[in-house]
Design a protein around this motif. Sequence first.
Motif, PDB file in Angstrom:
ATOM      1  N   VAL A  52       0.842  -1.194   0.000  1.00  0.00           N
ATOM      2  CA  VAL A  52       0.000   0.000   0.000  1.00  0.00           C
ATOM      3  C   VAL A  52       0.880   1.248   0.000  1.00  0.00           C
ATOM      4  O   VAL A  52       2.039   1.197   0.408  1.00  0.00           O
ATOM      5  N   GLU A  53       0.301   2.341  -0.459  1.00  0.00           N
ATOM      6  CA  GLU A  53       0.995   3.621  -0.366  1.00  0.00           C
ATOM      7  C   GLU A  53       0.869   4.124   1.066  1.00  0.00           C
ATOM      8  O   GLU A  53      -0.091   3.784   1.768  1.00  0.00           O
ATOM      9  N   PRO A  54       1.794   4.972   1.503  1.00  0.00           N
ATOM     10  CA  PRO A  54       1.673   5.528   2.858  1.00  0.00           C
ATOM     11  C   PRO A  54       0.386   6.354   2.974  1.00  0.00           C
ATOM     12  O   PRO A  54      -0.047   7.001   2.027  1.00  0.00           O
ATOM     13  N   GLU A  55      -0.243   6.263   4.141  1.00  0.00           N
ATOM     14  CA  GLU A  55      -1.440   7.049   4.413  1.00  0.00           C
ATOM     15  C   GLU A  55      -1.097   8.530   4.480  1.00  0.00           C
ATOM     16  O   GLU A  55      -0.019   8.897   4.936  1.00  0.00           O
ATOM     17  N   ILE A  56      -2.002   9.366   4.017  1.00  0.00           N
ATOM     18  CA  ILE A  56      -1.803  10.812   4.076  1.00  0.00           C
ATOM     19  C   ILE A  56      -2.221  11.282   5.462  1.00  0.00           C
ATOM     20  O   ILE A  56      -3.303  10.959   5.929  1.00  0.00           O
ATOM     21  N   SER A  57      -1.359  12.048   6.099  1.00  0.00           N
ATOM     22  CA  SER A  57      -1.740  12.598   7.404  1.00  0.00           C
ATOM     23  C   SER A  57      -1.837  14.117   7.266  1.00  0.00           C
ATOM     24  O   SER A  57      -1.088  14.736   6.528  1.00  0.00           O
ATOM     25  N   GLY A  58      -2.782  14.667   7.938  1.00  0.00           N
ATOM     26  CA  GLY A  58      -2.970  16.117   7.888  1.00  0.00           C
ATOM     27  C   GLY A  58      -3.936  16.524   6.794  1.00  0.00           C
ATOM     28  O   GLY A  58      -4.510  15.701   6.089  1.00  0.00           O
TER      29      GLY A  58
END
Length: 63
Positions: A52-58
Amino acid sequence: MTTWPRTIPFDLKKRLETQQQYRSLPSLQSQWTEIREWLEKHGVEAPEGLPVEPEISGPVGHR
């Protein structure tokens, strides 16, 4: 072991076709949301080690 279908399940296909009827085409994220919700509804769990791609934070979007 259960095998995956070779075609899109009918109810999922209808949900995706409904999205295609919108004035602007659905984003990949919108399509994924429909698929993920369908998988969860049918109790399908993600396999371990799924890339998976890294989760977006913010916040997302323009400032």
